[in-house]
Design an enzyme around this catalytic site. Structure first.
Site, mmCIF file in Angstrom:
data_model
loop_
_atom_site.group_PDB
_atom_site.id
_atom_site.type_symbol
_atom_site.label_atom_id
_atom_site.label_comp_id
_atom_site.label_asym_id
_atom_site.label_seq_id
_atom_site.Cartn_x
_atom_site.Cartn_y
_atom_site.Cartn_z
ATOM 1 N N SER A 883 -60.975 6.712 -39.368
ATOM 2 C CA SER A 883 -60.574 6.123 -40.740
ATOM 3 C C SER A 883 -61.824 4.670 -40.535
ATOM 4 O O SER A 883 -62.305 3.786 -41.725
ATOM 5 C CB SER A 883 -59.489 5.873 -41.569
ATOM 6 O OG SER A 883 -59.181 5.150 -41.049
ATOM 7 N N LYS A 926 -53.950 4.079 -50.284
ATOM 8 C CA LYS A 926 -55.286 3.328 -49.594
ATOM 9 C C LYS A 926 -55.903 2.828 -51.038
ATOM 10 O O LYS A 926 -55.998 0.885 -50.683
ATOM 11 C CB LYS A 926 -56.257 3.309 -48.890
ATOM 12 C CG LYS A 926 -56.012 3.576 -47.468
ATOM 13 C CD LYS A 926 -57.324 4.758 -46.860
ATOM 14 C CE LYS A 926 -56.389 4.779 -45.387
ATOM 15 N NZ LYS A 926 -57.555 5.384 -44.552
#
Ligand code: ADP
Length: 982
Positions: A883, A926
Site C-alpha cells: 500500500s 489509517k
C-alpha cells in the site's frame, strides 16, 4: 504306608490318636454315641476310641481283659492308662495287672504268680455269677496259655498286637454264636489272624476286604489267614461287634473244624535275649527317642501320649517293639512282619524302621500343615489389612463411598433429567455402571470407569438456560457495557430478533476481529449477559495439541476430555456462549491439526454430533453460540474463516476514547479504588493529553491502565493526607462527601459544626484532587509518544504514507535521496526492514516514476543518471505490504523535480506498473492515524471510497479526502499546488 492319611488323623485328633490302633488306655469321657460302623475301615478309627471312652458297664466289660494275664503291678503304662481311663478308681492291684497280657518268657513266672493270686482272690469272691463276670471280673480260668484250640477270627486291616484292643464285625451268625458260647463257658478267647491279600482281586479297598471275609469259609478262609496271629480275649459282644483284646502270639498248626473255623494253635514265645545286650539296648533307645521325636513333631499325638513318653523307658524290649509298631501308621504287612518276628533285636529294628518312616511322614505332614496355615493366614492378613485400609480411607475421607454408593450417586445424578439424555448416552452409562460393579475397587480400570461415569453423568444433557429474546433489554445491556461498537451491537440484536421470531436461537459463529484492547472479549461477555446464556472463555493462542479440543482417549493415564466438554461441565447448561480467544494464533500441531478439530467444533453442520475422544459418545453443540476473537483475520485458517461472520472493530479515535474513558473506564477505576466522584476532577484537557500523548494505540486497554494508575495515586494521596472515610466507602453516595480529618484546622470555612463535639475530630469537605494537563505527568510520568510528525513541512523527497498494523493505523514517511549522479548511474537502494512485497513495490515505484518523468519532462535525465536511496523509518520496525506504492512514486518524483509535496498530505494505495491505483485495507485505522498526525488531505484509492463513507462522522470530520484510480491524479494533488501558485 497304605491307608495312612492326614484326614483320618485329623479326625482322630479330637480323641487320642495314640490309641487309635486300639491301644487300650483311654481317657475317661462320656461319649455315648457309638458310631462303630466305620471303625474297622481303619485300625485307628476314632470311633473305636469313643467306644472305650463310654462309661458304666462298658468300662466294666473291659476290666476282665485287663486282669487276664497280668504282669508287673507297677507297669508305667498301666499307671498312665489308669489315669486316663479312670480305672484307678477300682483297686490298684486290679489295674496293675492289667495291660500287656502276652508276656515274654522271662516274665512268665511273674505273671503266673500274679494270675494265681488273682484266681484266689476270685475264688474268695462269693459270687461267681454270669452277670457279675460280664460286668466286673472275669474268672482267670482257663488261663490264656491253656487255650490250644481257638476260633480263628480274620482281622482285615491290621494284626492285633498284644495289649491292644480291636473291634471286629462278625457277620457269620455261627461264628457269633460260637464266640458267645465260649464267653459263656468262661473261656472267652479266640485267635485273631490278619487276612492275606486276595491274590485274585486287585482292589483292596476296605469294603471289598470286608465282603471277602464274610464270604470266606473253612479251608478257604484258613488259606487266606496269616499263620501267626494273636490270642484275643473276647472283651465284649454288642450285636455283631466284637471287641478283642490282644494277649499273646499264636501260630496255627492245624484246622479242627470248618464251620466255624476252629484251629489248633501253638503259643509262640519270643526268642530269649540278653537284657544287657548293647545292641538291643541301643536299638530300643533309638526306638524311644524316635518315638519321642515323632511325638514332638506330630501335634496329633503329642498331648495324649505325653503320659506314656514319661514312662516309655520302663517298657520291656518286646513290649516296646510292639507298642511302637502298633501305634505308628505302618501298613498291615509291615505290622504283620513285626508280629511274626520273634527275635527281639530284629523286632526292635523293624519297629524302628516303621517309626522312622512315621517320623518322615510327620515332618511332611507338618510342612503341609505349615504351608496351608501360611496360605490361610496370608489370606486372612491380606483381608484384615484391606479392611483396615478401607477404614483408614473412610476416616480420612479419601474414599467415602464404596461401589454401590458410587453407582447410587451416578444414578441419582441422571435421574432428574433421564428423559433428556440421548438414548445412546444412556445406554453407555448403564453399561459402565454394570462394569463398575464387576471391577475390583483398587484396580486402575475401576478409576478409569469411575472418572468416565463422572463425566458422563455430570454433563448438562438437554439442560438449556432460558433465553431472553427481549431486544430492548439486550440493547440496554450492550450499551451499559460498551460505548460505540454499533455494528457489533446491531448484529447481536439481529441475532436476538431472529431467535424471537423462530422461537429458538441457533448456534452461530461470530468472529470479532481487531487490535488488542478494543473490547472484543468484554463484548463477548456482554452478549452472553444480554442473551441470558452462560459464558465460557478459552484461549486457543498457541494451542498445538488436538487433544485440548477433542480430548484424550481414555486409555491414557490422566486422560481428560477436551475443552468443550469441560466447558459444558463448568457452565452446567447445554447452550452457553463460548468465546474462543485468539483464534488467529492457533498453533500448528505435530500430531493432528488443531484447526481441523476446531472446525469440527464450530461448524454448524458438524457440531450437532461432536465426538470427544474421551467421552466417546456424540454430543450436540448446535445450540452453543460461538464467538471468536482475532487480531488479524488473514491468520485465521481459511476453512474456519469461511464459516464465520466477521465483525471487525477497528479501534477508537480520540473522541471515542474520551467517551469510553469518561463513561466507563473512570467509573470502574474509581469504584475499584474506593474513591468518590466528588474527590477527584480529571479535566478534559488532561484526559485528551493522556489519550494523545500516552495512549495512542487503537484499543483502550492501555488507557484503562493509565486511568487506574491515576486513581491509585489519588487514593494514596488521600490516605497520606489523612483523609479517612467515616465508614467504608460506599461509592457514588453524594451524602458521603464529608470526610473526617484531624489535621485540617486551617480551613474554617469548610468547617461543619457538630452538635456534640466530644473529640477534636472535625468533619470537613476536602478539596477535590484536580488533575489537569499541567500535573498529569505527576501521575503518569513523562509522555511516551512524541509527535509522529518528524517533518514540518516535509522536505523534497519525503512523503507521508499511511500504514496499518495489528495495533491499529499509523503514519510513516518515505524518504528518498540521491547517492551519486553520473552518466548511466541510475539505480535504487532500499532500506528500512522492508518485506519482499514492499521491496517489489519500491522497484515498481522506481519504474513508474521514471515513466511519468519521461512523459512530463522528457529532457529530464534524473532517473537515468542518479543512484537513489529509498528509506522507510523507523528502521527497527519490520514493514511489509503494497500500500505504500503511490507514496514511493511521489517521493521519487518529488526528488526528481526537486519540489516538496503539498503540506499536510498523506496517501495510501497500491500501484500497478501502468500507474493504476488498487484498493488497500484498514481505511478506518489509517484515517484515525492521519487525524492524529494532523493530516489535512488524504488520498485513498477510488475503490476504498465506500469504506471511508461508512466511517462515523466524527472520524471523517474536517478531512479533505480524495479518491483516485490513477497515479496522474495523485501527481496533480501532490504537486499541482505549485501550478496554481505560479
Ligand atoms: P480485547 O479482547 O479486544 O483485547 P478487552 O475486551 O479485553 O479487549 O477490553 C479491554 C478493556 O477495555 C475492557 O476492560 C473493556 O471493558 C474496555 N473496553 C473496550 N472497548 C470498550 C468500549 N467500547 N466501551 C467500554 N469499555 C470498553
Amino acid at each position: 504306608m497304605k491307608g495312612f492319611d492326614t484326614n483320618l488323623r485329623l479326625q482322630a485328633s479330637s480323641l487320642s490318636p495314640e490309641f487309635s490302633n486300639g491301644f487300650l488306655p483311654k481317657r475317661q469321657g462320656s461319649v455315648n454315641n457309638l458310631k462303630l460302623r466305620n471303625c474297622h475301615s481303619r485300625s485307628f478309627s476314632p470311633t473305636m476310641l469313643k467306644l472305650f471312652s463310654s462309661t458304666g458297664s462298658r468300662a466294666h466289660h473291659l476290666t476282665p481283659a485287663i486282669r487276664v494275664g497280668s504282669r508287673s503291678v507297677d507297669s508305667p503304662l498301666f499307671k498312665a492308662l489308669s489315669q486316663l481311663t479312670g480305672l484307678n478308681r477300682r483297686s490298684t492291684s486290679l489295674g496293675h495287672r492289667a495291660f500287656f497280657c502276652s508276656e515274654p518268657t522271662d516274665a512268665a513266672s511273674d505273671s503266673e504268680a500274679a494270675a494265681e493270686a488273682e484266681a484266689k482272690a476270685a475264688e474268695s469272691d462269693s459270687d461267681g455269677s454270669d452277670s457279675k463276670s460280664s460286668s466286673a471280673i472275669v474268672p482267670t480260668n482257663p488261663r490264656p496259655e491253656d487255650c490250644l484250640t481257638v476260633l480263628a477270627l480274620p482281622v482285615p486291616h491290621r494284626p492285633l498286637f498284644p495289649g491292644f484292643y480291636m473291634p471286629i464285625y462278625v457277620k457269620d451268625p455261627k461264628v457269633l454264636a460260637a464266640l458267645q458260647e465260649s464267653r459263656r463257658r468262661q473261656a472267652p478267647y479266640a485267635g485273631a489272624f490278619l487276612l492275606k491279600d486276595d491274590p485274585a482281586a486287585d482292589s483292596s479297598s476296605s469294603t471289598d476286604i470286608e465282603k471277602n471275609i464274610n464270604e470266606l469259609k473253612g479251608q478257604n478262609l484258613l488259606d487266606r489267614l496269616h499263620e501267626v496271629g494273636t490270642l484275643a480275649q473276647i472283651s465284649s459282644i454288642q450285636g455283631d461287634q466284637v471287641i478283642l483284646v490282644g494277649h499273646r502270639r499264636l501260630r496255627i498248626t492245624e484246622m479242627v473244624s470248618e464251620e466255624p473255623l476252629t484251629v489248633k494253635v501253638d503259643h509262640i514265645k519270643d526268642k530269649p535275649f540278653d537284657m544287657d545286650d548293647d545292641v538291643i539296648k541301643a536299638t530300643s533307645f533309638e526306638v524311644i527317642s524316635t518315638l519321642r521325636d515323632v511325638l514332638k513333631t506330630s501335634s496329633l499325638w503329642r498331648d495324649h501320649v505325653q503320659t506314656y513318653t514319661q514312662h516309655i523307658g520302663d517298657f520291656t524290649y518286646p513290649r516296646l517293639a510292639d507298642f511302637g509298631a502298633a501305634i505308628c501308621g505302618a501298613n498291615r504287612h509291615q505290622a504283620q512282619e513285626v508280629l511274626e518276628e520273634l527275635d527281639i533285636h530284629k523286632r526292635l529294628r523293624l519297629t524302628l524302621e516303621l517309626m522312622k518312616k512315621e517320623m518322615e511322614i510327620s515332618k511332611i505332614q507338618e510342612t503341609i500343615a505349615k504351608a496351608i496355615e501360611e496360605k490361610i493366614s496370608g489370606e486372612q492378613r491380606r483381608y484384615l489389612l484391606n479392611e483396615q485400609l478401607k477404614a483408614i480411607k473412610k476416616e480420612l475421607g479419601v474414599e467415602t463411598d464404596d461401589k454401590s454408593a458410587l453407582s447410587a450417586k451416578f444414578k441419582e445424578r441422571i435421574e432428574p433429567n433421564k428423559e433428556k439424555i440421548p438414548p445412546h448416552v444412556l445406554q453407555v452409562i448403564e453399561e459402565e455402571l454394570t462394569k463398575l460393579q464387576l471391577l475390583e475397587a483398587s484396580s486402575s480400570e475401576f478409576n478409569v470407569t469411575r472418572n468416565y461415569l463422572d463425566w458422563l453423568t455430570i454433563l448438562p444433557w438437554g439442560n438449556y438456560s432460558d433465553e431472553n429474546f427481549d431486544v430492548v433489554r439486550a440493547q440496554q445491556i450492550l450499551d451499559e457495557d460498551h460505548f460505540g461498537l454499533s455494528d457489533v451491537k446491531e448484529r447481536i440484536l439481529e441475532f436476538i430478533a431472529v431467535g424471537r421470531l423462530r422461537g429458538t436461537s441457533q448456534g452461530k459463529i461470530i468472529c470479532l476481529s481487531g487490535p488488542p484492547g478494543v473490547g472484543k472479549t468484554s463484548i463477548g461477555r456482554s452478549i452472553a449477559r444480554a442473551l441470558n446464556r452462560k459464558f465460557f472463555r478459552f484461549s486457543v493462542g498457541g494451542l498445538a495439541d488436538v487433544a485440548e479440543i477433542k480430548g484424550h482417549r481414555r486409555t491414557y493415564v490422566g486422560a481428560m476430555p477436551g475443552k468443550m466438554v469441560q466447558c459444558l461441565k463448568n457452565v452446567g447448561t447445554a447452550n452457553p456462549l463460548v468465546l474462543i480467544d485468539e483464534i488467529d494464533k492457533l498453533g500448528r500441531g505435530h500430531a493432528g491439526d488443531p484447526a481441523s478439530a476446531l472446525l469440527e467444533l464450530l461448524d454448524p453442520e458438524q457440531n450437532a454430533n461432536f465426538l470427544d475422544h474421551y467421552l466417546d459418545v456424540t454430543i450436540d453443540l448446535s445450540k452453543v453460540l460461538f464467538v471468536c476473537t482475532a487480531n488479524v483475520i488473514d491468520m485465521i485458517p481459511n476453512p474456519l474463516l469461511d464459516r464465520m461472520e466477521v465483525i471487525s472493530i477497528a479501534g477508537y479515535i480520540t473522541d471515542e476514547k474520551v467517551h469510553i474513558a469518561r463513561d466507563y473506564l473512570e467509573k470502574t477505576a474509581r469504584g475499584d479504588c474506593g474513591i468518590k466522584p466528588e474527590q477527584v476532577d480529571v479535566s478534559d484537557a488532561a484526559l485528551l493529553s493522556l489519550i494523545e500523548n500516552y495512549c495512542r494505540e487503537a484499543g483502550v486497554r492501555n488507557l484503562q491502565k493509565q486511568i487506574e494508575k491515576i486513581y491509585r495515586k489519588i487514593a494514596l494521596k488521600l490516605v497520606r493526607e489523612g483523609v479517612v472515610p467515616e465508614e467504608p466507602a460506599v461509592a457514588s453516595d453524594p451524602e458521603e462527601a464529608e470526610i473526617v480529618t484531624k489535621l485540617d484546622v486551617e480551613s474554617p470555612e469548610n468547617h461543619v459544626d457538630e452538635p456534640k463535639e466530644e473529640t477534636q475530630t472535625e468533619k470537613i469537605a476536602v478539596e477535590k484532587v484536580m488533575i489537569d494537563e499541567s500535573n498529569l505527568s505527576d501521575y503518569v510520568g513523562k509522555p511516551v509518544f512524541h509527535a509522529e510528525k518528524i517533518y514540518e513541512p516535509t522536505p523534497v523527497g519525503v512523503v507521508m504514507g499511511l500504514a496499518w498494523t495489528s495495533m491499529g493505523g499509523s503514519t510513516l514517511y518515505i524518504e528518498t535521496t540521491v547517492v551519486e549522479e553520473g552518466e548511466g548511474k541510475g539505480g535504487l537502494n532500499i532500506t528500512g526492514q522492508l518485506g519482499d512485497v514492499m521491496k517489489e513495490s519500491a522497484q515498481i515505484a522506481h519504474t513508474v516514476a521514471r515513466k511519468i518523468m519521461l512523459e512530463k519532462e522528457p529532457e529530464n535525465q534524473f532517473f537515468a543518471n542518479s543512484k537513489l536511496h529509498l528509506h522507510v523509518p523507523a528502521g527497527a520496525t519490520p514493514k511489509d505490504g503494497p500500500s505504500a506504492g503511490c507514496t514511493m512514486i511521489t517521493s521519487l518524483l518529488s526528488l526528481a523535480m526537486k519540489k516538496p509535496v503539498k503540506e499536510d498530505l498523506a496517501m495510501t494505495g497500491e500501484v500497478t506498473l501502468t500507474g493504476r491505483i488498487l484498493p488497500i485495507g484498514g481505511v478506518k485505522e489509517k484515517t484515525i492515524a492521519a487525524r492524529r498526525s494532523q493530516v489535512k488531505t488524504i488520498i485513498f484509492p477510488e475503490a476504498n471510497r465506500r469504506d471511508f463513507e461508512e466511517l462515523a462522522e466524527n472520524v471523517k470530520e474536517g478531512l479533505d479526502v480524495h479518491f483516485v484510480d490513477d497515479y496522474g491524479k495523485i501527481f496533480e494533488l501532490a504537486f499541482g499546488y505549485d501550478k496554481q501558485q505560479d
